[in-house]
Scaffold this motif. Structure first.
Motif, mmCIF file in Angstrom:
data_model
loop_
_atom_site.group_PDB
_atom_site.id
_atom_site.type_symbol
_atom_site.label_atom_id
_atom_site.label_comp_id
_atom_site.label_asym_id
_atom_site.label_seq_id
_atom_site.Cartn_x
_atom_site.Cartn_y
_atom_site.Cartn_z
ATOM 1 N N VAL A 46 0.825 -1.050 -0.187
ATOM 2 C CA VAL A 46 0.116 -0.043 -0.145
ATOM 3 C C VAL A 46 0.958 1.146 -0.035
ATOM 4 O O VAL A 46 0.705 2.146 -0.825
ATOM 5 C CB VAL A 46 -0.928 -0.035 1.214
ATOM 6 C CG1 VAL A 46 -1.445 1.416 1.424
ATOM 7 C CG2 VAL A 46 -1.917 -0.996 0.899
ATOM 8 N N ALA A 47 2.097 1.199 1.086
ATOM 9 C CA ALA A 47 2.693 2.338 0.905
ATOM 10 C C ALA A 47 3.540 2.652 -0.307
ATOM 11 O O ALA A 47 3.718 3.699 -0.652
ATOM 12 C CB ALA A 47 3.571 2.257 2.125
ATOM 13 N N ALA A 48 4.080 1.573 -1.088
ATOM 14 C CA ALA A 48 4.747 1.563 -2.003
ATOM 15 C C ALA A 48 4.000 2.066 -3.455
ATOM 16 O O ALA A 48 4.684 2.900 -4.039
ATOM 17 C CB ALA A 48 5.456 -0.051 -2.420
ATOM 18 N N PHE A 49 2.862 1.613 -3.547
ATOM 19 C CA PHE A 49 1.983 1.914 -4.693
ATOM 20 C C PHE A 49 1.560 3.457 -4.620
ATOM 21 O O PHE A 49 1.624 4.089 -5.397
ATOM 22 C CB PHE A 49 0.940 0.939 -4.670
ATOM 23 C CG PHE A 49 0.267 0.767 -6.130
ATOM 24 C CD1 PHE A 49 0.887 -0.198 -7.010
ATOM 25 C CD2 PHE A 49 -0.682 1.514 -6.520
ATOM 26 C CE1 PHE A 49 0.335 0.012 -8.469
ATOM 27 C CE2 PHE A 49 -1.362 1.581 -7.776
ATOM 28 C CZ PHE A 49 -0.643 0.699 -8.732
ATOM 29 N N LEU A 50 1.244 3.681 -3.277
ATOM 30 C CA LEU A 50 0.750 5.165 -2.952
ATOM 31 C C LEU A 50 2.095 6.205 -3.299
ATOM 32 O O LEU A 50 1.790 7.164 -3.961
ATOM 33 C CB LEU A 50 0.305 5.175 -1.417
ATOM 34 C CG LEU A 50 -0.560 6.615 -0.949
ATOM 35 C CD1 LEU A 50 -1.658 6.974 -2.297
ATOM 36 C CD2 LEU A 50 -0.805 6.641 0.211
ATOM 37 N N ASP A 51 3.227 5.682 -3.194
ATOM 38 C CA ASP A 51 4.300 6.711 -3.179
ATOM 39 C C ASP A 51 4.568 6.736 -4.603
ATOM 40 O O ASP A 51 5.044 7.681 -5.203
ATOM 41 C CB ASP A 51 5.624 6.407 -2.511
ATOM 42 C CG ASP A 51 5.413 6.880 -1.067
ATOM 43 O OD1 ASP A 51 4.720 7.662 -0.802
ATOM 44 O OD2 ASP A 51 6.252 6.366 -0.265
ATOM 45 N N TRP A 111 13.141 4.845 -0.658
ATOM 46 C CA TRP A 111 12.126 5.307 -1.610
ATOM 47 C C TRP A 111 11.134 6.296 -0.850
ATOM 48 O O TRP A 111 10.571 7.297 -1.743
ATOM 49 C CB TRP A 111 11.310 4.274 -2.490
ATOM 50 C CG TRP A 111 10.017 3.979 -1.694
ATOM 51 C CD1 TRP A 111 8.799 4.693 -1.341
ATOM 52 C CD2 TRP A 111 9.683 2.436 -1.499
ATOM 53 N NE1 TRP A 111 7.939 3.961 -0.986
ATOM 54 C CE2 TRP A 111 8.245 2.583 -0.871
ATOM 55 C CE3 TRP A 111 10.009 1.376 -1.590
ATOM 56 C CZ2 TRP A 111 7.480 1.546 -0.543
ATOM 57 C CZ3 TRP A 111 9.477 0.316 -1.328
ATOM 58 C CH2 TRP A 111 8.023 0.395 -0.802
ATOM 59 N N GLY A 112 10.891 6.314 0.512
ATOM 60 C CA GLY A 112 10.113 7.004 1.100
ATOM 61 C C GLY A 112 10.790 8.437 1.233
ATOM 62 O O GLY A 112 10.050 9.642 0.902
ATOM 63 N N ALA A 206 6.214 5.977 4.330
ATOM 64 C CA ALA A 206 6.693 4.614 3.868
ATOM 65 C C ALA A 206 8.358 4.226 4.392
ATOM 66 O O ALA A 206 8.422 3.173 4.639
ATOM 67 C CB ALA A 206 6.984 4.794 2.379
ATOM 68 N N SER A 207 9.110 5.457 4.898
ATOM 69 C CA SER A 207 10.103 5.007 5.419
ATOM 70 C C SER A 207 9.946 4.595 7.055
ATOM 71 O O SER A 207 11.078 3.703 7.274
ATOM 72 C CB SER A 207 10.931 6.433 5.663
ATOM 73 O OG SER A 207 11.514 6.982 4.366
ATOM 74 N N ALA A 208 9.100 4.956 7.556
ATOM 75 C CA ALA A 208 8.660 4.434 9.056
ATOM 76 C C ALA A 208 8.353 2.931 8.871
ATOM 77 O O ALA A 208 9.002 2.106 9.493
ATOM 78 C CB ALA A 208 7.696 5.262 9.376
ATOM 79 N N ILE A 209 7.683 2.663 7.854
ATOM 80 C CA ILE A 209 7.427 1.023 7.490
ATOM 81 C C ILE A 209 8.602 0.393 7.359
ATOM 82 O O ILE A 209 8.821 -0.880 7.764
ATOM 83 C CB ILE A 209 6.498 0.752 6.430
ATOM 84 C CG1 ILE A 209 5.101 1.463 7.005
ATOM 85 C CG2 ILE A 209 6.102 -0.489 6.089
ATOM 86 C CD1 ILE A 209 4.143 1.563 6.007
ATOM 87 N N GLY A 210 9.660 1.061 6.709
ATOM 88 C CA GLY A 210 10.845 0.434 6.225
ATOM 89 C C GLY A 210 11.481 0.044 7.423
ATOM 90 O O GLY A 210 12.231 -1.122 7.787
ATOM 91 N N VAL A 211 11.572 1.011 8.462
ATOM 92 C CA VAL A 211 12.206 0.754 9.811
ATOM 93 C C VAL A 211 11.810 -0.465 10.420
ATOM 94 O O VAL A 211 12.501 -1.097 10.945
ATOM 95 C CB VAL A 211 12.440 1.993 10.663
ATOM 96 C CG1 VAL A 211 12.952 2.068 11.935
ATOM 97 C CG2 VAL A 211 13.187 3.204 9.630
#
Length: 454
Positions: A46-51, A111-112, A206-211
């Motif tokens: 979801v985060a990837a596609f939205l970005d 990517w975030g 997105a960056s927060a989800i990556g962490v």
């Protein structure tokens, strides 16, 4: 038989004739993996596609602020796919080398941050550079998830997991549409425009989800503290048996895949599919905004969410019918035709017809994707499948670069804002025709799991 009796626990991890069930221990491990991993992977998607596509929400605002032309926007939006194509396969090797924990964290955090940097765009050149960087940063995410699923789920369970994962793109619009619409209304807060707030907050999300991914994901069953020792051992044995069978029975390589006419046909079909998808994700928000006379706010976001709610229904039902009733190529071709009809109808000046047509187009395009991958993996096996899937996904994304520019060319050439949509509806029909030309006897390798029968 004596050897099988002595090694009863290993024997039970294998697949019996005609696809017999896995052992209760393996089934338990799979259920735990599904509950723990699939929701998180869905959140990541979801985060990837939205970005990737939030530039479509900001299109009009970005153009108003920078003076960017439609042609410049189309070219910049499509540049994402250039670096995405170049770095996708190397990125997948990175995941295999360093593990999902580190690599998925790296992809999402990077990517975030790049997506958040869109807030600094002031003209065409900066827009082009950031879109290129975004494609490089996100490259490898989708095939990386497919590879990651092979580390956790046996082949017969993987199709259903992929179907659940494909909910991510429609969900990103159903949930992200209203959020993006609200963020676009934050004009003047802390001296920033609404579109700047949208890129900043969604990128940092997105960056927060990556962490979080670094601390949440496990590279494989052996690393999972939430599996019992027996579950780790038996699930790993099943997965290792599949890998060993591919090494023994699989044939081919990247070169062999390039020489395989069926793989080449799948690449063309996927490229045609991506041409239509790129138009939908990059232009649907602004197209709906023109129809309702509103390009921000909750109402705008909810309107954008309607076609994607239809896509959720289509993804939940059509692939299941295809799997149950058989004839995947016919279901795939029918979905392409439905999408083509929707794309052509969306050019209507009647708002009701246009919105309904967009719903049909999005539903058809998202219903066909799980069917497409299921059909491809059903026709390819062994090592050639790994190479073939990577080639189809990477080379097929060229379509995402071509279509925004083709649409602008068609509109300018024929002097009509609908010409591009009609042209791409035609290419979608061509994808349906090519889907029907794929015959089951062209499969080079049978299902490797059948050869593990006891």
């Amino acid at each position: 038989m004596e050897e099988g009796a002595k090694n009863g626990s290993h024997r039970n991890t294998r697949v019996g004739p005609e696809g017999a069930d896995y052992s209760p221990v393996v089934e338990s491990a799979i259920r735990k993996g599904r509950r723990r991993l699939i929701p998180f992977l869905l959140l990541m998607y979801v985060a990837a596609f939205l970005d990737r596509v939030n530039v479509g929400f900001a299109k009009q605002h970005l153009q108003d602020a920078t003076g960017m032309s439609d042609a410049a926007f189309a070219f910049g939006a499509s540049l994402f796919f250039v670096t995405y194509l170049i770095f996708e396969i190397p990125s997948n090797f990175g995941l295999a080398r360093f593990g999902a924990k580190i690599w998925m964290c790296r992809i999402m955090v990077l990517w975030g941050l790049v997506s958040a940097a869109m807030m600094f765009v002031q003209g065409n050149t900066m827009f082009y550079v950031i879109r290129l960087l975004l494609g490089a940063a996100e490259a490898g995410f989708f095939p990386g998830v497919i590879l990651f699923l092979t580390y956790w789920f046996p082949a017969r369970k993987r199709v259903s997991m992929l179907g659940l994962f494909y909910f991510g793109a429609p969900l990103s619009f159903v949930l992200g549409g209203p959020v993006s619409g609200l963020l676009l209304q934050m004009d003047g807060v802390a001296g920033l425009a609404g579109w700047q707030w949208m890129f900043l907050l969604e990128g940092l999300f997105a960056s927060a989800i990556g962490v979080w991914a670094y601390f949440y994901l496990d590279n494989g069953p052996a690393d999972a503290a939430w599996l019992t020792p027996e579950e780790k051992t038996e699930l790993s044995a099943v997965l290792a048996a599949e890998d060993a069978d591919k090494l023994v029975h699989g044939s081919g390589s990247f070169l062999a895949s390039l020489k395989d006419s069926t793989v080449l046909r799948f690449i063309v079909i996927y490229a045609l599919m991506q041409m239509s998808i790129a138009i939908v994700v990059f232009y649907l928000p602004s197209q709906l905004g023109r129809l309702i006379g509103q390009t921000s706010g909750l109402g705008f976001g909810l309107m954008v969410a309607i076609p994607w709610a239809c896509a959720l229904v289509a993804v939940a039902t059509v692939p299941a019918w295809s799997s149950k009733l058989g004839g995947s190529r016919f279901w795939g071709a029918a979905s392409f035709v439905v999408a083509a009809i929707g794309m052509a109808g969306s050019a209507s000046a009647n708002p009701i017809i246009a919105v309904a047509s967009l719903c049909i187009a999005v539903a058809g395009l998202w219903a066909v994707q799980p069917i497409f991958w299921q059909t491809l993996t059903g026709y390819l096996g062994g090592v050639v499948a790994v190479a073939g899937i990577a080639l189809v996904n990477s080379l097929g994304n060229i379509g995402g670069f071509i279509s925004p520019n083709v649409r602008i060319w068609a509109n300018d050439t024929f002097g009509s804002t609908s010409a591009g949509l009609y042209l791409l509806a035609g290419t979608t029909v061509l994808a349906a025709i090519l889907m029907l030309t794929i015959r089951r006897e062209e499969a080079p390798v049978a299902d490797p799991l059948r050869r593990l029968a006891v």
